[in-house]
Design a protein around this motif. Structure first.
Motif, mmCIF file in Angstrom:
data_model
loop_
_atom_site.group_PDB
_atom_site.id
_atom_site.type_symbol
_atom_site.label_atom_id
_atom_site.label_comp_id
_atom_site.label_asym_id
_atom_site.label_seq_id
_atom_site.Cartn_x
_atom_site.Cartn_y
_atom_site.Cartn_z
ATOM 1 N N ARG A 196 15.485 27.126 5.557
ATOM 2 C CA ARG A 196 16.246 27.871 6.168
ATOM 3 C C ARG A 196 17.694 27.788 5.825
ATOM 4 N NH1 ARG A 196 15.266 27.021 12.675
ATOM 5 N NH2 ARG A 196 13.113 28.056 12.876
ATOM 6 N N ARG A 197 17.845 26.618 5.262
ATOM 7 C CA ARG A 197 19.471 26.249 4.934
ATOM 8 C C ARG A 197 19.325 25.673 3.252
ATOM 9 N NH1 ARG A 197 21.116 21.056 8.211
ATOM 10 N NH2 ARG A 197 19.577 20.279 6.774
ATOM 11 N N SER A 198 20.627 26.286 2.687
ATOM 12 C CA SER A 198 20.720 25.890 1.378
ATOM 13 C C SER A 198 20.900 24.685 0.984
ATOM 14 C CB SER A 198 21.995 26.933 0.759
ATOM 15 O OG SER A 198 23.183 26.176 1.719
ATOM 16 N N SER A 199 20.940 23.682 1.996
ATOM 17 C CA SER A 199 21.065 22.244 1.737
ATOM 18 C C SER A 199 19.615 21.691 2.134
ATOM 19 C CB SER A 199 22.100 21.623 2.799
ATOM 20 O OG SER A 199 21.403 21.931 4.109
ATOM 21 N N ASP A 200 18.591 22.599 2.226
ATOM 22 C CA ASP A 200 17.331 21.908 2.443
ATOM 23 C C ASP A 200 16.720 22.343 0.878
ATOM 24 O OD1 ASP A 200 17.566 20.804 4.948
ATOM 25 O OD2 ASP A 200 17.206 22.732 5.942
ATOM 26 N N PHE A 201 15.407 21.754 0.910
ATOM 27 C CA PHE A 201 14.651 22.160 -0.393
ATOM 28 C C PHE A 201 13.259 22.608 -0.156
ATOM 29 C CE2 PHE A 201 17.104 18.031 -0.403
ATOM 30 C CZ PHE A 201 18.051 18.397 -1.460
ATOM 31 N N ALA A 202 12.836 23.344 -1.144
ATOM 32 C CA ALA A 202 11.354 24.154 -0.997
ATOM 33 C C ALA A 202 10.636 23.441 -2.158
ATOM 34 C CB ALA A 202 11.490 25.668 -1.361
ATOM 35 N N ALA A 203 10.276 22.401 -1.928
ATOM 36 C CA ALA A 203 9.546 21.340 -2.864
ATOM 37 C C ALA A 203 8.992 20.307 -2.481
ATOM 38 C CB ALA A 203 10.422 21.212 -4.072
ATOM 39 N N ARG A 204 8.027 19.704 -3.202
ATOM 40 C CA ARG A 204 7.753 18.255 -3.012
ATOM 41 C C ARG A 204 8.973 17.299 -3.359
ATOM 42 N NH1 ARG A 204 2.124 17.728 -2.175
ATOM 43 N NH2 ARG A 204 1.962 15.734 -2.812
ATOM 44 N N ALA A 207 12.472 13.484 -8.442
ATOM 45 C CA ALA A 207 13.694 12.838 -8.639
ATOM 46 C C ALA A 207 15.011 13.563 -8.405
ATOM 47 C CB ALA A 207 13.486 12.429 -10.260
ATOM 48 N N SER A 208 15.140 14.868 -8.660
ATOM 49 C CA SER A 208 16.222 15.586 -8.673
ATOM 50 C C SER A 208 16.658 15.665 -7.209
ATOM 51 C CB SER A 208 16.087 17.085 -9.258
ATOM 52 O OG SER A 208 15.314 17.618 -8.502
ATOM 53 N N ILE A 209 15.638 15.874 -6.474
ATOM 54 C CA ILE A 209 15.915 15.877 -4.807
ATOM 55 C C ILE A 209 16.376 14.439 -4.164
ATOM 56 C CG2 ILE A 209 14.800 15.977 -2.476
ATOM 57 C CD1 ILE A 209 12.972 18.163 -3.590
ATOM 58 N N VAL A 210 15.925 13.445 -4.793
ATOM 59 C CA VAL A 210 16.177 12.111 -4.440
ATOM 60 C C VAL A 210 17.842 11.719 -5.019
ATOM 61 C CG1 VAL A 210 15.765 9.692 -4.783
ATOM 62 C CG2 VAL A 210 13.854 11.134 -4.283
ATOM 63 N N ALA A 211 17.982 12.306 -6.172
ATOM 64 C CA ALA A 211 19.322 12.196 -6.519
ATOM 65 C C ALA A 211 20.403 13.120 -5.968
ATOM 66 C CB ALA A 211 19.282 12.535 -8.167
ATOM 67 N N GLU A 212 19.911 14.030 -5.509
ATOM 68 C CA GLU A 212 20.920 15.152 -4.576
ATOM 69 C C GLU A 212 21.100 14.304 -3.376
ATOM 70 O OE1 GLU A 212 22.288 18.145 -5.269
ATOM 71 O OE2 GLU A 212 23.061 18.065 -3.260
ATOM 72 N N LEU A 217 24.679 11.157 0.220
ATOM 73 C CA LEU A 217 24.918 9.924 0.904
ATOM 74 C C LEU A 217 26.579 9.279 0.586
ATOM 75 C CD1 LEU A 217 23.812 8.111 3.141
ATOM 76 C CD2 LEU A 217 22.547 6.890 0.882
ATOM 77 N N GLY A 218 26.743 9.371 -0.619
ATOM 78 C CA GLY A 218 28.377 9.241 -0.830
ATOM 79 C C GLY A 218 28.593 7.687 -1.184
ATOM 80 N N GLU A 219 27.348 7.039 -0.986
ATOM 81 C CA GLU A 219 27.575 5.345 -1.401
ATOM 82 C C GLU A 219 26.110 4.853 -1.841
ATOM 83 O OE1 GLU A 219 28.614 2.796 2.060
ATOM 84 O OE2 GLU A 219 30.080 4.058 2.636
ATOM 85 N N PRO A 220 26.297 3.902 -2.535
ATOM 86 C CA PRO A 220 24.989 3.210 -3.454
ATOM 87 C C PRO A 220 24.096 3.027 -2.042
ATOM 88 C CG PRO A 220 26.836 2.205 -4.135
ATOM 89 C CD PRO A 220 27.479 3.160 -2.943
ATOM 90 N N VAL A 221 22.834 3.212 -2.263
ATOM 91 C CA VAL A 221 21.776 2.915 -1.318
ATOM 92 C C VAL A 221 21.669 1.301 -0.928
ATOM 93 C CG1 VAL A 221 19.314 3.076 -0.399
ATOM 94 C CG2 VAL A 221 20.557 4.830 -1.534
ATOM 95 N N ARG A 222 21.967 0.805 0.132
ATOM 96 C CA ARG A 222 21.654 -0.726 0.265
ATOM 97 C C ARG A 222 20.445 -0.940 1.129
ATOM 98 N NH1 ARG A 222 26.292 -3.849 0.927
ATOM 99 N NH2 ARG A 222 24.965 -5.620 1.656
ATOM 100 N N HIS A 223 19.959 0.008 1.971
ATOM 101 C CA HIS A 223 18.659 -0.055 2.748
ATOM 102 C C HIS A 223 18.026 1.044 2.598
ATOM 103 C CE1 HIS A 223 20.668 -3.574 4.266
ATOM 104 N NE2 HIS A 223 21.993 -2.953 4.779
ATOM 105 N N ALA A 224 16.718 1.336 1.915
ATOM 106 C CA ALA A 224 15.853 2.428 1.965
ATOM 107 C C ALA A 224 14.750 2.040 2.980
ATOM 108 C CB ALA A 224 15.458 2.772 0.743
ATOM 109 N N PHE A 225 14.171 3.194 3.552
ATOM 110 C CA PHE A 225 13.111 2.911 4.464
ATOM 111 C C PHE A 225 12.024 4.260 3.997
ATOM 112 C CE2 PHE A 225 16.092 0.797 7.021
ATOM 113 C CZ PHE A 225 15.513 -0.241 7.487
ATOM 114 N N VAL A 226 10.663 3.999 3.709
ATOM 115 C CA VAL A 226 9.959 5.127 3.331
ATOM 116 C C VAL A 226 8.865 4.917 4.311
ATOM 117 C CG1 VAL A 226 8.852 6.347 1.584
ATOM 118 C CG2 VAL A 226 10.745 4.906 0.986
#
Ligand SMILES: Cc1cc2nc3c(=O)[nH]c(=O)nc-3n(C[C@H](O)[C@H](O)[C@H](O)COP(=O)(O)OP(=O)(O)OC[C@H]3O[C@@H](n4cnc5c(N)ncnc54)[C@H](O)[C@@H]3O)c2cc1C
Length: 258
Positions: A196-204, A207-212, A217-226
């Motif tokens: 619905r929103r341009s800030s969302d993605f239509a894909a699995r 790498a490009s989605i993670v980079a975006e 986020l604007g800061e280096p990732v210190r804690h990632a949860f998957v």
């Protein structure tokens, strides 16, 4: 990478010495066609951290018992009750009970909350990246909800993959949190529907989605949860490592299934 519990609650390793206790179901409500919310009131309330799970044990009339693990969706601030969010596996043993049988007033047994490896500690500094596949969003609901109660929280990004908007759990609520909480970014990656929103993605997630998302986020990732199914967790954790997130900063929880 700090790996989480795997597959079913029978194999969840970290709760073996916890006592079981009765918990009363106070509400059951439908979130999507395949997902229900179940609110429980344990006899003895125990504080917990957002991201932890509890084990639920069912006993049949003939004495047969089985248990499974469920992440807690409610925030630690909601003292007294625990919300579980349970996806239906039609041929499963436990999830159909919550979809077809369970009702307010019923009693089950619970053990925990436990698994502090997959917990968000708001006092730890640094930006937080959350990646969810399907019902893997449940522990992140607790984190996002808890973040609303934290003074000066770290930036947090939630990237949530689902097939379509109808499959998104608590989508409107997550959007409301994004509006209300400074420094929170929420994006959906829909695999079978245009977003619905341009800030969302239509894909699995790739790498490009993670980079975006990391850029937003604007800061280096210190804690990632998957969190999600086996293959989702493996591939997203690899993408995070490929994007420069140190492997020891990535915590994973696998719900079983591919
Ligand atoms: C830490 C953790 C947190 C979790 N949090 C959540 C959550 O928040 N929400 C959620 O919905 N789930 C969550 N899960 C998954 C949950 O624990 C259950 O695995 C899930 O609900 C399925 O349980 P079930 O009894 O319905 O299915 P099961 O009876 O366990 O069956 C699961 C699948 O395995 C297959 N299967 C069963 N037995 C066999 C066999 N002998 N041979 C081959 N295949 C078999 C079934 O056909 C079915 O497709 C979590 C799991 C973990 C480990």
């Amino acid at each position: 990478m700090t790996d989480g519990a795997s597959t079913t609650g029978e194999r969840a390793p970290s709760v073996a010495r916890e006592p079981w206790q009765p918990a009363t179901i106070t509400a059951v409500s439908r979130l999507t066609s395949r997902v229900v919310s179940v609110t429980l009131r344990p006899e003895r309330w125990r504080p917990f951290l957002a991201g932890q799970h509890a084990d639920v044990r069912l006993t049949a009339e003939d004495g047969y018992r089985t248990h499974r693990s469920y992440s807690i969706a409610s925030p630690p601030a909601a003292e007294g009750t625990l919300e579980l969010v349970i996806e239906l596996l039609g041929d499963g043993e436990v999830s159909p009970f919550f979809h077809e049988v369970a009702a307010a007033g019923d009693t089950v047994e619970i053990r925990g909350p436990s698994a502090s490896h997959f917990a968000w500690r708001p006092e730890e500094p640094g930006a937080v990246f959350l990646a969810a596949g399907g019902s893997g969003v449940v522990p992140f609901l607790s984190m996002v909800r808890q973040r609303a109660h934290v003074t000066a929280p770290s930036p947090m990004a939630l990237l949530y993959s689902a097939r379509s908007w109808e499959d998104v759990i608590a989508g409107e609520e997550l959007l409301a949190h994004e509006q209300a909480q400074r420094g929170l970014v929420v994006s959906f990656a829909l695999t079978r529907q245009a977003p619905r929103r341009s800030s969302d993605f239509a894909a699995r997630i790739d790498a490009s989605i993670v980079a975006e998302m990391m850029a937003r986020l604007g800061e280096p990732v210190r804690h990632a949860f998957v969190c999600g199914a086996q293959r989702f967790v493996g591939s997203v954790a690899d993408l995070l490592v490929g994007a420069g997130v140190p492997a020891q900063s990535i915590r994973t929880e696998r719900y079983g299934g591919s």
